[in-house]
Design a protein around this motif. Structure first.
Motif, short mmCIF file in Angstrom:
data_model
loop_
_atom_site.label_atom_id
_atom_site.label_comp_id
_atom_site.label_asym_id
_atom_site.label_seq_id
_atom_site.Cartn_x
_atom_site.Cartn_y
_atom_site.Cartn_z
N LEU A 65 0.89 -0.98 0.06
CA LEU A 65 -0.20 -0.09 0.03
C LEU A 65 0.87 0.95 0.34
O LEU A 65 0.52 2.38 -0.65
N THR A 66 1.82 1.38 0.44
CA THR A 66 2.88 2.73 1.34
C THR A 66 4.16 3.08 0.22
O THR A 66 4.76 3.49 0.57
N GLY A 67 4.65 1.70 0.10
CA GLY A 67 5.69 1.14 -0.56
C GLY A 67 7.35 1.41 0.50
O GLY A 67 8.17 1.06 -0.03
N LEU A 68 6.15 1.08 1.79
CA LEU A 68 8.00 1.44 3.02
C LEU A 68 7.98 0.50 2.99
O LEU A 68 7.19 -1.10 3.06
N GLY A 69 9.02 0.27 4.03
CA GLY A 69 9.44 -1.59 4.36
C GLY A 69 7.35 -2.15 4.90
O GLY A 69 7.25 -1.23 5.52
N ASN A 70 7.39 -3.65 5.40
CA ASN A 70 6.87 -3.66 5.96
C ASN A 70 7.37 -4.32 7.49
O ASN A 70 8.37 -4.18 7.60
N ARG A 71 6.24 -5.63 7.72
CA ARG A 71 6.92 -6.00 8.90
C ARG A 71 8.13 -6.26 9.18
O ARG A 71 8.94 -6.53 10.30
N ARG A 72 8.23 -7.24 7.90
CA ARG A 72 9.20 -8.20 7.91
C ARG A 72 10.67 -7.85 8.14
O ARG A 72 11.82 -7.33 8.65
N ALA A 73 10.64 -6.86 7.21
CA ALA A 73 11.64 -4.65 7.01
C ALA A 73 11.82 -5.09 8.35
O ALA A 73 12.91 -4.60 8.24
N PHE A 74 10.86 -4.51 9.10
CA PHE A 74 11.09 -3.89 10.38
C PHE A 74 12.20 -4.74 11.70
O PHE A 74 12.95 -4.44 12.00
N ASP A 75 11.58 -6.28 11.22
CA ASP A 75 12.10 -6.99 12.15
C ASP A 75 13.62 -7.20 11.56
O ASP A 75 14.40 -7.28 12.86
N MET A 76 14.36 -7.22 11.12
CA MET A 76 15.33 -7.33 9.95
C MET A 76 15.91 -6.56 10.01
O MET A 76 17.60 -6.38 10.71
N ALA A 77 15.72 -5.13 10.24
CA ALA A 77 16.11 -3.76 10.24
C ALA A 77 16.49 -3.58 12.13
O ALA A 77 17.65 -3.12 12.51
N LEU A 78 15.97 -4.44 12.58
CA LEU A 78 15.92 -4.01 14.74
C LEU A 78 16.90 -4.91 14.41
O LEU A 78 17.41 -4.94 15.59
N ALA A 79 16.55 -6.11 14.27
CA ALA A 79 17.81 -7.09 15.08
C ALA A 79 18.98 -6.81 14.08
O ALA A 79 20.04 -6.96 14.92
#
Length: 356
Positions: A173-187
């Motif tokens: 919808l937004t073209g941003l990272g999704n929840r998976r991208a968030f989890d990877m970035a936080l790790a």
């Protein structure tokens, strides 16, 4: 510890020092049945439930207001309230499940389209190979043609692999990272933090988003989410440019700008970006506050001008003494700060206390 028992009778009524509470319930007609009194006390204390958002709390409390207004304390009414309470509580999780299923369906469609395209490419490769062999050309020329054809197909398959990787970490919808991208970035941010790099997390939530959907429809709700995403993306880009202007190249404010789920967004900030987390969050909040939406009907005619949307934000920094698991604790701190922003009136940024 305070005694949170309620002794209700026709002669005596006390509840944790609030002696008149049970008397008020008596006047409201609430039965002395312990299940009804317990239900009232539960709904009365919803303000302390950090697991519920403001909209959920208001809707659950409205259930109680409605039943008190009707004075319907039947067994059916009691079970209806419990069912409605359950539905309100699980609604966000059901929404996220639907989003996950929709994303899975989208990925499946993309994969099928890619497979169909590659199947056509393989058919073409087979035809080209047969033509090259049957052409009567010099064997060296045949080998060259076959290698060129194989190379083209391999390049397309490599591009497919890149595309698949992008699809699995992008919110459609937004073209941003999704929840998976968030989890990877936080790790990744946690690993960098252990090496001495600053780390901060900002959680954003669109204020009263359900009301937007209810009043204007999901099409406008989606437009709001895309606009929030664009404001987030632009503000982070501004921060990155400012860091680059400072002298060193290759520095970034955010590891990822993500749509965490529903109307929730997140920034994982590292390095110098982490130091500016509160300033970035305030810039995003103020940036969205200045955006005005126009509501259009199905024919494209403007039916309402000046619709405004606000954000609340919670900021947390990973301090040197933060306990493990760091990612979970950092998220909890940011979430509590976001809750404080909501509780204090929305459209504001709050920074977690005790993050160090």
């Amino acid at each position: 510890m305070a005694d949170n028992t309620c002794n209700c009778s026709h002669r005596q009524c006390t509840f944790s020092g609030e002696e008149r509470l049970c008397e008020i319930l008596d006047r409201a007609g609430v039965p002395h049945d312990s299940k009804w009194r317990t239900l009232v006390f539960y709904m009365r204390g919803l303000g302390e439930f950090s697991t519920l958002n403001d909209d959920q709390k208001a809707r659950i409390q409205q259930l109680l207001v409605d039943v008190l207004h009707r004075r319907d304390f039947s067994e059916q009414s009691y079970h209806d309230i419990l069912r409605a309470d359950r539905d309100i509580r699980v609604e966000p999780y059901e929404c996220r499940m639907r989003e996950a299923l929709q994303e899975a369906e989208r990925l499946a469609r993309e994969f099928r389209a890619m497979l169909h395209q590659r199947r056509g490419d393989m058919d073409k490769l087979e035809q080209e190979s047969v033509r090259a062999v049957e052409s009567g050309l010099d064997p060296a020329e045949v080998v060259r043609l076959l290698r060129a054809t194989f190379s083209e197909v391999r390049e397309q398959m490599d591009n497919d692999a890149i595309r698949v990787g992008e699809l699995t970490v992008t919110d459609p919808l937004t073209g941003l990272g999704n929840r998976r991208a968030f989890d990877m970035a936080l790790a990744a941010g946690e690993a960098a933090w252990k090496g001495g790099t600053g780390l901060a997390l900002v959680l954003f939530d669109v204020d009263r988003f359900k009301r937007i959907n209810d009043q204007h429809g999901h099409r406008i709700g989606d437009q709001v989410l895309r606009t929030v995403a664009e404001v987030l993306r632009r503000k982070v880009d501004d921060c990155n440019r400012n860091l680059d202007d400072g002298g060193e190249g290759g520095r970034e404010c955010a590891s990822v700008v993500a749509r965490y789920g529903g109307e929730e967004f997140a920034l994982v900030l590292t390095g110098e970006g982490a130091q500016q987390a509160a300033e970035i969050a305030e810039s995003v909040r103020a940036g969205l506050e200045g955006v005005s939406f126009a509501i259009r009907d199905g024919q494209g005619q403007v039916v309402e001008h000046g619709v405004r949307v606000t954000l609340s934000a919670g900021v947390a920094h990973a301090g040197p003494n933060m306990a493990e698991p760091l990612a979970d604790n950092l998220f909890d701190l940011a979430d509590k700060a976001l809750y404080e922003a909501k509780r204090e009136g929305r459209n504001r940024v709050r920074v977690a206390i005790g993050a160090n």
